[in-house]
Design a protein around this motif. Structure first.
Motif, PDB file in Angstrom:
ATOM      1  N   GLN A  52       1.792  23.669  -0.250  1.00  0.00           N
ATOM      2  CA  GLN A  52       0.885  22.422  -0.113  1.00  0.00           C
ATOM      3  C   GLN A  52      -0.426  22.806   0.362  1.00  0.00           C
ATOM      4  N   LYS A  53      -1.522  22.582  -0.318  1.00  0.00           N
ATOM      5  CA  LYS A  53      -2.731  23.140   0.471  1.00  0.00           C
ATOM      6  C   LYS A  53      -3.697  21.720   0.908  1.00  0.00           C
ATOM      7  N   ASP A  54      -3.369  20.487   0.108  1.00  0.00           N
ATOM      8  CA  ASP A  54      -3.912  19.303   0.627  1.00  0.00           C
ATOM      9  C   ASP A  54      -3.014  18.435   1.551  1.00  0.00           C
ATOM     10  N   LEU A  55      -3.660  17.641   2.273  1.00  0.00           N
ATOM     11  CA  LEU A  55      -2.749  16.739   3.058  1.00  0.00           C
ATOM     12  C   LEU A  55      -3.029  15.405   2.603  1.00  0.00           C
ATOM     13  N   ILE A  56      -4.331  14.976   2.093  1.00  0.00           N
ATOM     14  CA  ILE A  56      -4.730  13.806   1.683  1.00  0.00           C
ATOM     15  C   ILE A  56      -4.437  13.440   0.107  1.00  0.00           C
ATOM     16  N   CYS A  57      -3.933  12.301   0.037  1.00  0.00           N
ATOM     17  CA  CYS A  57      -3.846  12.116  -1.464  1.00  0.00           C
ATOM     18  C   CYS A  57      -5.155  12.460  -2.315  1.00  0.00           C
ATOM     19  N   PRO A  58      -4.880  13.013  -3.592  1.00  0.00           N
ATOM     20  CA  PRO A  58      -6.398  13.335  -4.111  1.00  0.00           C
ATOM     21  C   PRO A  58      -6.924  12.212  -4.546  1.00  0.00           C
ATOM     22  N   GLN A  59      -8.240  11.955  -4.248  1.00  0.00           N
ATOM     23  CA  GLN A  59      -9.052  10.884  -4.175  1.00  0.00           C
ATOM     24  C   GLN A  59      -9.350   9.971  -5.415  1.00  0.00           C
ATOM     25  N   VAL A  96       4.197  16.128  -0.186  1.00  0.00           N
ATOM     26  CA  VAL A  96       4.935  15.692   1.038  1.00  0.00           C
ATOM     27  C   VAL A  96       3.972  14.915   2.256  1.00  0.00           C
ATOM     28  N   GLN A  97       4.720  14.569   3.014  1.00  0.00           N
ATOM     29  CA  GLN A  97       3.904  14.151   4.084  1.00  0.00           C
ATOM     30  C   GLN A  97       4.680  14.259   5.543  1.00  0.00           C
ATOM     31  N   ILE A  98       3.952  14.081   6.633  1.00  0.00           N
ATOM     32  CA  ILE A  98       4.350  14.067   7.860  1.00  0.00           C
ATOM     33  C   ILE A  98       4.001  12.713   8.361  1.00  0.00           C
ATOM     34  N   PRO A  99       4.348  12.094   9.481  1.00  0.00           N
ATOM     35  CA  PRO A  99       4.211  10.688   9.747  1.00  0.00           C
ATOM     36  C   PRO A  99       2.821  10.712  10.392  1.00  0.00           C
ATOM     37  N   GLU A 100       2.110  11.625  10.851  1.00  0.00           N
ATOM     38  CA  GLU A 100       0.614  11.718  11.222  1.00  0.00           C
ATOM     39  C   GLU A 100      -0.309  11.362   9.824  1.00  0.00           C
ATOM     40  N   MET A 101       0.099  12.019   8.758  1.00  0.00           N
ATOM     41  CA  MET A 101      -0.808  11.941   7.518  1.00  0.00           C
ATOM     42  C   MET A 101      -0.493  10.621   7.039  1.00  0.00           C
ATOM     43  N   VAL A 102       0.843  10.062   6.837  1.00  0.00           N
ATOM     44  CA  VAL A 102       0.953   8.667   6.400  1.00  0.00           C
ATOM     45  C   VAL A 102       0.222   7.658   7.290  1.00  0.00           C
ATOM     46  N   VAL A 103      -0.209   7.802   8.503  1.00  0.00           N
ATOM     47  CA  VAL A 103      -0.682   6.979   9.320  1.00  0.00           C
ATOM     48  C   VAL A 103      -2.297   7.038   9.141  1.00  0.00           C
ATOM     49  N   VAL A 104      -2.665   8.458   8.713  1.00  0.00           N
ATOM     50  CA  VAL A 104      -4.006   8.795   8.473  1.00  0.00           C
ATOM     51  C   VAL A 104      -4.295   7.640   7.195  1.00  0.00           C
ATOM     52  N   HIS A 105      -3.537   7.901   6.179  1.00  0.00           N
ATOM     53  CA  HIS A 105      -3.737   7.133   4.852  1.00  0.00           C
ATOM     54  C   HIS A 105      -3.918   5.610   5.179  1.00  0.00           C
ATOM     55  N   PHE A 115       0.802  -1.285  -0.011  1.00  0.00           N
ATOM     56  CA  PHE A 115      -0.017  -0.136  -0.218  1.00  0.00           C
ATOM     57  C   PHE A 115       1.082   1.205   0.156  1.00  0.00           C
ATOM     58  N   LEU A 116       2.047   1.234   0.923  1.00  0.00           N
ATOM     59  CA  LEU A 116       2.706   2.361   0.774  1.00  0.00           C
ATOM     60  C   LEU A 116       3.703   2.602  -0.428  1.00  0.00           C
ATOM     61  N   GLU A 117       3.923   1.685  -0.874  1.00  0.00           N
ATOM     62  CA  GLU A 117       4.570   1.787  -2.237  1.00  0.00           C
ATOM     63  C   GLU A 117       3.738   2.294  -3.468  1.00  0.00           C
ATOM     64  N   LYS A 118       2.328   1.871  -3.253  1.00  0.00           N
ATOM     65  CA  LYS A 118       1.502   2.596  -4.283  1.00  0.00           C
ATOM     66  C   LYS A 118       1.069   4.044  -3.857  1.00  0.00           C
ATOM     67  N   LEU A 119       0.895   4.345  -2.801  1.00  0.00           N
ATOM     68  CA  LEU A 119       0.537   5.664  -2.085  1.00  0.00           C
ATOM     69  C   LEU A 119       1.737   6.526  -2.613  1.00  0.00           C
ATOM     70  N   GLU A 120       2.954   6.150  -2.252  1.00  0.00           N
ATOM     71  CA  GLU A 120       4.436   6.745  -2.397  1.00  0.00           C
ATOM     72  C   GLU A 120       4.216   7.419  -4.157  1.00  0.00           C
TER      73      GLU A 120
END
Length: 494
Positions: free
Chosen positions: A161-168, A57-66, A43-48
């Motif tokens: 960067q305005k968004d924290l979550i990957c575009p849906q 870019v991401q921070i740990p909290e948002m990676v765990v959110v994903h 999953f993390l590979e595809k997310l990246e």
């Protein structure tokens, strides 16, 4: 193989989960832990890849959110209509293991130094269940490398960067196929053992990541992570469930418009609910649609699942394009073009000959053939719910704007919209073909969607239902016709 320890995972766990009996036959706790690690890693590979494409870019909290969004989607696909029943248990399980993880890391490593860290880390491993510490450290390293790669790839000249979550759109394009593939593997590996074991271990693993990152951040508790993570699980259960419902809909554009406008409470611009009668009609359609969808058999084969996933993606795109005020006829012709140019080579027309054909000259012949084939087939017997739904959808169509003929649309608007529509459909089909979806799956769904749009050009809902009922027979007739185009045009001699 790593020797499993006597320390057990704490109870309670999710319904139907029993770790004590793992390994009685062949499936062990080690296999379960490794499977969860591999699922997260994939999953993390595809997310990246998606985040790199979006230059985010991401921070740990948002990676765990994903990861929690992924958990919500996984729970729904693995359990479908029962996923919401698991939500309270999943929340409690994740919270308990996040707190356990933080307490263990703090107890053994908080005051460690270079000389003692290795010894204390071994003690931590011995005082925790299975291989969860090793798995967590591996995933933590993967996440840190991912964040570094994202940061290095993003130019400092870019806007904030305005968004924290990957575009849906990008998120679900890779998420649904990935989870479906993982589901098939778990069903094979578990061999009758409850699928909740996979969800249980995935939840535990995410909980341990929360605790681990809270420890690294020197947080006093896990709340700063959990307050972002936990709400995402039910949210993505619902998002994924809506997508699965769209798959079952089989391309019903009008129903999809209604579903998006009512359930999300964000009406699409082209559908204005401006009176009580229309609002009531939409609600009746939704209820009937749910009943008729429940009568459909679920997708079981790989071919069927690929078709259902691409159908949902294409349907979502069509609804988005309608909401952008794209002309229906441009959509209608574009989908036909992409179907024809994909399907014709599968029927033996060489690419060099295909380039000399005019697909839109053949569209009239194919429409005539479809009408003739449909007329000659006996009328099917529809269920009472389908008959009522047909009537309601026919009434709804009368309240929608009639599609304009392109002769009445300014040429510059036609050119602009054609570019937008063609690019969108080409991108979508190419993305799925790159994921090794069978070309015939893509072609079949494009053809089905093109047929569905015909209801906006004089075809009644009852006629559409008959066409849909005899879809295989109609597709067979059209496929038999396509090779004859070469003979009629004598292109084989060109």
């Amino acid at each position: 193989m790593t020797k499993e320890k006597n320390i057990s995972y704490p109870q309670p766990m999710l319904s139907s989960v029993d770790y004590d009996n793992l390994g009685v036959d062949f499936f062990s706790l080690t296999s379960l832990e490794y499977g969860a690690l591999q699922n997260c890693s994939d999953f993390l590979e595809k997310l990246e890849e998606a985040l790199l494409s979006a230059k985010m870019v991401q921070i740990p909290e948002m990676v765990v959110v994903h990861l929690c969004c992924y958990l919500g989607a996984t729970t729904t696909i693995y359990n479908q209509d029962k996923s919401r029943d698991l939500e309270p248990e999943i929340n409690n399980l994740l919270r308990r293991h996040a707190e356990l993880s933080l307490s263990k890391f703090n107890h053994y490593l908080l005051n460690s130094n270079a000389n003692t860290q290795s010894l204390l880390l071994n003690r931590l491993k011995e005082d925790t269940p299975g291989s969860i510490v090793v798995q967590t450290l591996r995933l933590g390293r993967i996440i840190m490398d991912m964040m570094e790669n994202l940061s290095n790839s993003r130019s400092s000249l870019l806007k904030k960067q305005k968004d924290l979550i990957c575009p849906q759109n990008e998120f679900f394009v890779f998420l649904i196929p990935l989870v479906n593939e993982q589901h098939e593997k778990w069903q094979e590996y578990l061999d009758g053992v409850s699928i909740n074991h996979a969800i249980n271990q995935l939840t535990i693993q995410i909980g341990w990541l929360v605790g681990y990152f809270s420890y690294l951040d020197r947080k006093p508790d896990t709340n700063s992570y959990l307050e972002y993570c936990l709400p995402c699980i039910p949210l993505y259960m619902d998002h994924t469930n809506k997508l699965l419902q769209a798959m079952l809909a089989g391309g019903q554009i009008l129903t999809s418009i209604q579903q998006l406008s009512i359930n999300d409470e964000e009406p699409i611009d082209d559908v204005v609910i401006d009176d009580i009668e229309t609002a009531s009609l939409l609600n009746e359609i939704w209820e009937l649609s749910q009943k008729t969808h429940s009568e459909l058999p679920p997708a079981t084969t790989k071919f069927q699942k690929e078709a259902a996933i691409f159908q949902a993606g294409l349907e979502k795109l069509v609804v988005e394009l309608i909401s952008e005020h794209m002309e229906i006829k441009i959509l209608y012709m574009s989908i036909f073009y992409f179907w024809f140019t994909l399907d014709a080579p599968l029927r033996g027309i060489p690419y060099e000959s295909l380039n000399k054909l005019s697909p839109f000259e053949e569209m009239g012949n194919i429409i005539t053939l479809i009408r003739k084939t449909t007329f000659e087939l006996p009328d099917p017997e529809f269920s009472p719910n389908v008959k009522i739904l047909n009537s309601k959808l026919q009434s709804l169509k009368s309240k929608l704007p009639a599609p304009e003929d392109l002769d009445n649309v300014p040429q510059d608007r036609v050119e602009c919209q054609s570019t937008r529509v063609n690019t969108a459909i080409h991108t979508l089909t190419s993305d799925y073909l790159k994921q090794d979806y069978h070309p015939e799956v893509i072609a079949n769904v494009l053809f089905s969607q093109w047929l569905r749009l015909s209801v906006l050009y004089g075809v009644s809902e009852q006629e559409w239902q008959k066409m849909n009922h005899y879809f295989v027979e109609i597709l067979t007739a059209v496929r038999s016709y396509i090779p004859t185009i070469l003979l009629r045009n004598d292109l084989s001699k060109i």
